[in-house]
Each structure stands twice: as structure tokens, then as C-alpha cells.
Design a protein around this motif. Structure first.
Motif, PDB file in Angstrom:
ATOM      1  N   SER A   6     -32.695 -13.667  33.248  1.00 26.86           N
ATOM      2  CA  SER A   6     -31.779 -12.778  32.520  1.00 26.86           C
ATOM      3  C   SER A   6     -32.135 -12.689  31.038  1.00 26.86           C
ATOM      4  N   GLY A   7     -32.621 -13.791  30.476  1.00 25.39           N
ATOM      5  CA  GLY A   7     -33.005 -13.769  29.066  1.00 25.39           C
ATOM      6  C   GLY A   7     -31.953 -14.338  28.141  1.00 25.39           C
ATOM      7  N   ALA A   8     -31.406 -15.481  28.508  1.00 25.49           N
ATOM      8  CA  ALA A   8     -30.460 -16.157  27.621  1.00 25.49           C
ATOM      9  C   ALA A   8     -31.169 -16.530  26.320  1.00 25.49           C
ATOM     10  N   ILE A   9     -30.388 -16.677  25.261  1.00 26.94           N
ATOM     11  CA  ILE A   9     -30.939 -16.975  23.936  1.00 26.94           C
ATOM     12  C   ILE A   9     -31.889 -18.165  23.997  1.00 26.94           C
ATOM     13  N   GLN A  10     -31.495 -19.192  24.754  1.00 26.31           N
ATOM     14  CA  GLN A  10     -32.304 -20.406  24.808  1.00 26.31           C
ATOM     15  C   GLN A  10     -33.678 -20.147  25.425  1.00 26.31           C
ATOM     16  N   HIS A  11     -33.741 -19.237  26.385  1.00 29.29           N
ATOM     17  CA  HIS A  11     -35.046 -18.921  26.997  1.00 29.29           C
ATOM     18  C   HIS A  11     -35.871 -18.055  26.044  1.00 29.29           C
ATOM     19  N   LEU A  12     -35.247 -17.079  25.444  1.00 31.25           N
ATOM     20  CA  LEU A  12     -35.970 -16.192  24.531  1.00 31.25           C
ATOM     21  C   LEU A  12     -36.590 -16.971  23.378  1.00 31.25           C
ATOM     22  N   ALA A  13     -35.917 -18.028  22.938  1.00 30.01           N
ATOM     23  CA  ALA A  13     -36.435 -18.835  21.827  1.00 30.01           C
ATOM     24  C   ALA A  13     -37.772 -19.466  22.171  1.00 30.01           C
ATOM     25  N   GLY A  14     -38.049 -19.641  23.461  1.00 31.41           N
ATOM     26  CA  GLY A  14     -39.277 -20.307  23.870  1.00 31.41           C
ATOM     27  C   GLY A  14     -40.437 -19.397  24.197  1.00 31.41           C
ATOM     28  N   MET A  15     -40.192 -18.054  24.264  1.00 31.81           N
ATOM     29  CA  MET A  15     -41.286 -17.187  24.709  1.00 31.81           C
ATOM     30  C   MET A  15     -41.367 -15.843  23.984  1.00 31.81           C
ATOM     31  N   LYS A  16     -40.471 -15.589  23.052  1.00 32.61           N
ATOM     32  CA  LYS A  16     -40.441 -14.243  22.464  1.00 32.61           C
ATOM     33  C   LYS A  16     -41.619 -13.945  21.535  1.00 32.61           C
ATOM     34  N   ASP A  17     -42.409 -14.973  21.204  1.00 37.25           N
ATOM     35  CA  ASP A  17     -43.619 -14.736  20.405  1.00 37.25           C
ATOM     36  C   ASP A  17     -44.813 -14.361  21.269  1.00 37.25           C
ATOM     37  N   LYS A  23     -33.196  -6.804  38.235  1.00 34.96           N
ATOM     38  CA  LYS A  23     -32.425  -5.686  38.796  1.00 34.96           C
ATOM     39  C   LYS A  23     -31.160  -5.392  37.987  1.00 34.96           C
ATOM     40  N   ASP A  24     -30.862  -6.235  36.990  1.00 32.17           N
ATOM     41  CA  ASP A  24     -29.700  -6.007  36.126  1.00 32.17           C
ATOM     42  C   ASP A  24     -30.122  -5.186  34.910  1.00 32.17           C
ATOM     43  N   PRO A  25     -29.678  -3.949  34.780  1.00 33.97           N
ATOM     44  CA  PRO A  25     -30.102  -3.120  33.645  1.00 33.97           C
ATOM     45  C   PRO A  25     -29.623  -3.644  32.295  1.00 33.97           C
ATOM     46  N   GLU A  26     -28.608  -4.516  32.322  1.00 34.45           N
ATOM     47  CA  GLU A  26     -28.073  -5.073  31.080  1.00 34.45           C
ATOM     48  C   GLU A  26     -28.678  -6.426  30.717  1.00 34.45           C
ATOM     49  N   ALA A  27     -29.685  -6.866  31.447  1.00 32.61           N
ATOM     50  CA  ALA A  27     -30.290  -8.180  31.195  1.00 32.61           C
ATOM     51  C   ALA A  27     -30.851  -8.249  29.776  1.00 32.61           C
ATOM     52  N   PRO A  28     -30.499  -9.276  29.005  1.00 31.87           N
ATOM     53  CA  PRO A  28     -30.984  -9.392  27.625  1.00 31.87           C
ATOM     54  C   PRO A  28     -32.507  -9.450  27.505  1.00 31.87           C
ATOM     55  N   TYR A  65     -46.804 -12.560  29.226  1.00 33.78           N
ATOM     56  CA  TYR A  65     -45.711 -13.343  29.801  1.00 33.78           C
ATOM     57  C   TYR A  65     -44.943 -12.449  30.758  1.00 33.78           C
ATOM     58  N   ILE A  66     -44.900 -12.832  32.018  1.00 33.46           N
ATOM     59  CA  ILE A  66     -44.177 -12.061  33.031  1.00 33.46           C
ATOM     60  C   ILE A  66     -42.955 -12.859  33.446  1.00 33.46           C
ATOM     61  N   ALA A  67     -41.770 -12.271  33.243  1.00 31.75           N
ATOM     62  CA  ALA A  67     -40.511 -12.940  33.562  1.00 31.75           C
ATOM     63  C   ALA A  67     -39.875 -12.238  34.755  1.00 31.75           C
ATOM     64  N   ALA A  68     -39.742 -12.945  35.858  1.00 32.19           N
ATOM     65  CA  ALA A  68     -39.177 -12.371  37.078  1.00 32.19           C
ATOM     66  C   ALA A  68     -37.845 -13.042  37.394  1.00 32.19           C
ATOM     67  N   GLY A  69     -36.788 -12.258  37.420  1.00 29.43           N
ATOM     68  CA  GLY A  69     -35.476 -12.799  37.749  1.00 29.43           C
ATOM     69  C   GLY A  69     -34.901 -13.690  36.672  1.00 29.43           C
ATOM     70  N   PHE A 127     -34.609  -7.536  28.644  1.00 30.74           N
ATOM     71  CA  PHE A 127     -35.160  -6.203  28.414  1.00 30.74           C
ATOM     72  C   PHE A 127     -35.234  -5.855  26.929  1.00 30.74           C
ATOM     73  N   SER A 128     -34.414  -6.528  26.117  1.00 32.12           N
ATOM     74  CA  SER A 128     -34.399  -6.208  24.677  1.00 32.12           C
ATOM     75  C   SER A 128     -35.646  -6.707  23.956  1.00 32.12           C
ATOM     76  N   VAL A 129     -36.360  -7.665  24.552  1.00 31.99           N
ATOM     77  CA  VAL A 129     -37.577  -8.179  23.910  1.00 31.99           C
ATOM     78  C   VAL A 129     -38.832  -7.793  24.687  1.00 31.99           C
ATOM     79  N   ALA A 130     -38.646  -7.199  25.866  1.00 36.21           N
ATOM     80  CA  ALA A 130     -39.789  -6.891  26.729  1.00 36.21           C
ATOM     81  C   ALA A 130     -40.569  -5.674  26.218  1.00 36.21           C
ATOM     82  N   ASP A 131     -41.881  -5.750  26.346  1.00 31.32           N
ATOM     83  CA  ASP A 131     -42.736  -4.593  26.054  1.00 31.32           C
ATOM     84  C   ASP A 131     -42.748  -3.640  27.240  1.00 31.32           C
TER      85      ASP A 131
END
Length: 310
Positions: A261-272, A281-286, A255-259, A288-292
Motif C-alpha cells: 500500500s505504501g505506508a510512510i514507514q515503507h516509503l522511507a526505505g525505498m523512495k530514493d 488494485k487500490d487506486p488510493e494506495a499511497p 524497485y517493483i512493489a507488488a501488493g 502510487f504517489s511516489v511511483a514512476d
């Protein structure tokens, strides 16, 4: 103890979500039966009989079962429900349309979106957009369950040799009728079944940029294209591409996510997803916390460079 899986099919082939649901049914224990309810669906019944782990296929055929109208499919399930301890549906639009009707008629609680079978009466399911996992135990005689297909591996589509048994088709309920469909044609893999998905977010800025940046990458990888809700709400991508809690739940190999941010609602659909690559480009983007693999960069530079490198 016998479990019934309500298959999704097109009267010719069995859809992938059914294979994941069969795996969940096998984890419960006991025999696994599959219901093929359709119109001229003998080919789908034969395909279901070949699924590994299936002991019996019940084939109900009738014009009223064409197009999967929820009222008629529910009536067909109820006609044979008395033989089963568990009735499982894929947690797809179709499954979530039929399962509550069956549960209500049986006067039992529905157990939704399970991701793990702990015991025949105990299951795990995500809550709070996947931020917590609830363990649910049911004392109902018949357990009506929807299965989050990303939580279970697909059963082998071949290798089984189940017997096919014909069942009388339930009568037309008369409560709904099929009027027509408008099906979008797409040469790309279907989003929920794709092994590779590239998704774009609101940072792309416009529908033109969304196509210009994401399409070459998807073409190179043979990938499906997804989008965040923010991108969909902004009109950059059509609604059927939305990944997330209010969109489609996916678990591809990549899964490649470009641009995004990683809001909770989006992460719920792809974090598996098996491998997650995030470009932001935002170093604080959420995200990044789930990205390999994380790349802190401008997507308008990074994505074209990635396409060139591929």
C-alpha cells in the motif's frame, strides 16, 4: 581538515557502503583517509588504497579486531581520532553500533544518517520517516557522522593510489567476544546492494503465495526480493527481507512493489529508488504517489503476466 572513513570489509574486500561514505567524505573537503581495522586484512587495505579520492589508508591488524566487535573497533578509532576533524561511518548495523561509542568517548554529539553535505559543519538528514529534512549544524571540534549510503553515489573502486600506513592495533577491551555466526546463504544479490528489487506486501496473503508470485519475477530480472513490514509481521517473508524505516534502506535502479500500500514507514526505505513501479488494485494506495509507473491491477494476474512478457 582531514576526514576519516571507517571502512566495512570482510578482511579481503571492501564493502559497497564504504564507497558511498567516501563520496560523502570527499564532499566535506580536505583529505580523505580510510581505516581498515581487521585481522589479516592486508587485501582489504590494498583494495581501499585503490578507491578514487582516498589519500591514505590506515591499516590496523590484530585478532581482537576480527569480526568487527564494536568495543574493539571503537577503541581503534579513538586511538587515532585526534588527527581528524570528521569521522564518518556508513549508517549500517555495524556503523550504527560503533559510532555512538566513539561520539560518547569524544564527548561530542553524533550526527546521524546524513544525506547531503551543505558545508563542513552543516548537513542534511531525514526526520519523521523522511517526510521532512533537517539541516543540522555542529560546532563540535570533531564531528562523528553516520552516512545514509543511499544519499550518495559510490566512489569508484579503482583508480586511486593511496599510501597504506600501518597503525598499532588497540588492545582487546575484554568487554565482548565473538561466539559464532549463522549466515543465511542466498544466491540473490544482497538487498541493500541490489540494482533491482522486487518487493511483496501483505496482499499476497501467505508465505506460499509470496514465494509462488515473487520468485519467478525476481528470477527473470536477477533481482533481490524485499518485503513490507506487514508481510514480514504476517510471517510471509523473513525479517531480513524487510524494506522500510525499521528494515533496510534501499535505493536500487528499479524497485517493483507488488501488493504494497505504501505506508510512510515503507516509503522511507525505498523512495530514493531511481525508478519505482507499483502494482496495486487500490487506486488510493499511497505507493502510487511516489511511483514512476503505476499499474492498478490484481497482482495475482499482473505479476505472472509481467513474468511471461519478460
Amino acid at each position: 581538515m582531514t576526514t576519516l572513513v571507517i571502512a566495512e570489509h570482510d578482511n579481503k574486500t571492501v564493502k559497497g557502503a564504504t564507497l558511498n561514505t567516501v563520496t560523502a567524505a570527499a564532499a566535506i573537503g580536505g583529505d580523505v583517509h580510510v581505516l581498515i581495522a581487521g585481522n589479516a586484512a592486508a587485501d582489504a587495505a590494498k583494495a581501499a588504497a585503490q578507491i578514487a579520492g582516498v589519500a591514505k589508508v590506515i591499516h590496523a591488524d590484530g585478532a581482537q579486531l576480527d569480526h568487527g566487535l564494536a568495543e574493539n573497533i571503537a577503541a581503534q578509532v579513538l586511538a587515532i581520532a585526534g588527527h581528524y576533524s570528521h569521522i564518518l561511518f556508513p549508517a549500517t548495523a555495524s556503523g550504527k553500533n560503533v559510532a555512538p561509542r566513539v561520539a560518547a568517548k569524544l564527548d561530542v554529539g553524533q550526527i546521524s544518517d546524513i544525506t547531503k553535505v551543505v558545508a563542513p559543519d552543516t548537513f542534511e538528514r531525514p526526520i519523521y520517516a523522511g517526510n521532512a529534512i533537517a539541516t543540522v549544524q555542529s560546532a563540535d571540534k570533531v564531528k562523528v557522522i553516520t552516512v545514509r549510503t543511499t544519499g550518495f553515489d559510490a566512489a569508484a573502486a579503482t583508480g586511486g593510489s593511496a599510501q597504506v600506513e600501518t597503525a598499532a592495533a588497540a588492545a582487546d577491551s575484554g568487554k565482548s567476544s565473538f561466539q559464532g555466526s549463522e549466515i543465511a546463504k542466498n544466491d540473490r544479490p544482497e538487498l541493500t546492494a541490489a540494482k533491482i528489487i522486487v518487493s511483496g506486501g501483505r496482499a499476497l496473503g501467505s508465505s506460499e503465495k509470496f514465494v509462488e508470485v515473487m520468485t519467478p519475477l525476481a528470477d527473470k530480472l536477477g533481482a533481490a526480493i524485499g518485503a513490507s513490514r506487514a508481510a514480514v509481521d504476517a510471517g510471509y517473508a523473513p525479517n531480513d527481507l524487510q524494506v522500510g524505516q525499521t528494515g533496510k534502506i534501499v535505493a536500487p535502479q528499479l524497485y517493483i512493489a507488488a501488493g504494497i500500500s505504501g505506508a510512510i514507514q515503507h516509503l522511507a526505505g525505498m523512495k530514493d529508488s531511481k525508478v519505482i513501479v507499483a502494482i496495486n488494485k487500490d487506486p488510493e494506495a499511497p505507493i502510487f504517489s511516489v511511483a514512476d509507473y503505476s499499474l492498478e491491477a490484481d497482482l495475482f494476474t499482473a505479476v505472472p503476466e509481467l513474468v511471461k512478457a519478460l
